[in-house]
Design a protein around this motif. Structure first.
Motif, PDB file in Angstrom:
ATOM      1  N   THR A  96      -6.392 -13.714   8.030  1.00  0.00           N
ATOM      2  CA  THR A  96      -6.595 -12.312   8.414  1.00  0.00           C
ATOM      3  C   THR A  96      -5.541 -11.420   7.792  1.00  0.00           C
ATOM      4  N   GLN A  97      -4.288 -11.855   7.811  1.00  0.00           N
ATOM      5  CA  GLN A  97      -3.199 -11.071   7.232  1.00  0.00           C
ATOM      6  C   GLN A  97      -3.329 -10.989   5.721  1.00  0.00           C
ATOM      7  N   SER A 115      -6.342  -5.147   0.761  1.00  0.00           N
ATOM      8  CA  SER A 115      -7.287  -4.059   0.955  1.00  0.00           C
ATOM      9  C   SER A 115      -6.564  -2.841   1.516  1.00  0.00           C
ATOM     10  N   ARG A 119       0.851  -1.170   0.000  1.00  0.00           N
ATOM     11  CA  ARG A 119       0.000   0.000   0.000  1.00  0.00           C
ATOM     12  C   ARG A 119       0.893   1.227   0.000  1.00  0.00           C
ATOM     13  N   ASN A 172     -10.307  -2.687  -2.696  1.00  0.00           N
ATOM     14  CA  ASN A 172     -10.054  -4.114  -2.534  1.00  0.00           C
ATOM     15  C   ASN A 172      -9.556  -4.745  -3.831  1.00  0.00           C
ATOM     16  N   LYS A 230      -5.966  -8.501   4.826  1.00  0.00           N
ATOM     17  CA  LYS A 230      -5.502  -7.160   5.137  1.00  0.00           C
ATOM     18  C   LYS A 230      -4.600  -6.630   4.027  1.00  0.00           C
ATOM     19  N   GLU A 231      -3.767  -7.509   3.470  1.00  0.00           N
ATOM     20  CA  GLU A 231      -2.841  -7.098   2.423  1.00  0.00           C
ATOM     21  C   GLU A 231      -3.538  -6.825   1.095  1.00  0.00           C
TER      22      GLU A 231
END
Length: 243
Positions: free
Chosen positions: A168-169, A175, A3, A143, A172-173
């Motif tokens: 979960t990770q 988005s 990001r 996303n 997260k990566e």
């Protein structure tokens, strides 16, 4: 995937709601104009969903055929039918690898507008979803759907309510979330630009967020969907092809 740091997004959160009042100067066209629609027309039959110009919706199978999109004074008013089993999706074909979508939008408190890019011929993801920008009054969420939550294997794990740190990770990566401070029921100019594996989102000429992720680079974007959970207004849609 990474990001990118967006200084403008961070500053935006601190600015008052009228921060978008003065758009940036026009820039050169972002490629070849594929489609433009100002919605300056009416339905031939009042109360019938009849958008024309290549637009279709999911109302026939999600809202039992009830009208969810209405042509009103040169714009479209999108409202989810109370008994619909899904949010409203308003589709239009596109044909690019890299390109830009511009439109005007207006949403109220608690409303959301998404601009979803898809390729329904891609069978490794749910409904061909590739990437999406979702806007509410207080935030932008970008996303990568293709290699994130819409990948069929990943989606199965989500539906099974898996809570593993690894999943979960991963999600997260795929988005990125950026704060916004928009006024309810106010028109804004939205631009979504896709270049390679990067989606960049601007509002009233100011960049508010971007995400780099491999799924965004999918070579065949075949349609966009205006995704509305409750209610939104949209006008002056332009679709540009850069590649």
């Amino acid at each position: 995937m990474r990001r990118l740091p967006i200084v403008s997004a961070a500053l935006l959160y601190c600015l008052p709601a009228f921060a978008f009042a003065e758009p940036a100067a026009p820039t050169k066209p972002p490629g070849e104009l594929q489609f433009a629609d100002q919605f300056e027309r009416d339905e031939t039959v009042p109360g019938k969903e009849e958008l024309g110009e290549g637009w279709t919706t999911n109302s026939p199978w999600r809202a039992k055929g009830h009208q969810q999109v209405d042509l009103v004074e040169g714009s479209i008013h999108i409202t989810r039918y109370p008994e619909a089993d899904h949010g409203v999706a308003v589709f239009h074909p596109v044909d690019f690898t890299d390109g830009t979508v511009r439109l005007k939008f207006r949403i109220g408190k608690g409303d959301q507008l998404g601009v979803d890019f898809a390729d329904k011929s891609l069978k490794t993801v749910h409904a061909g979803h590739l990437c999406i920008a979702n806007i509410t009054l207080d935030k932008l969420v970008i996303n990568d759907s293709k290699t994130g939550r819409m990948d069929l294997q990943i989606r199965d794990r989500i539906l099974a309510k898996e809570k593993s740190p690894e999943l979960t990770q991963l999600l997260k990566e795929k988005s990125a979330v950026f704060p916004l401070k928009l006024k309810a029921d106010t028109w804004y100019q939205l631009q979504i630009q896709i270049t390679g594996n990067q989606m960049t989102v601007s509002i009233d000429g100011a960049e508010v967020g971007r995400l780099e992720s491999e799924g965004i680079a999918h070579p065949t974007k075949k349609h966009i969907a205006l995704a509305v959970k409750k209610e939104a207004w949209v006008d002056d849609v332009q679709i540009w092809k850069a590649k």
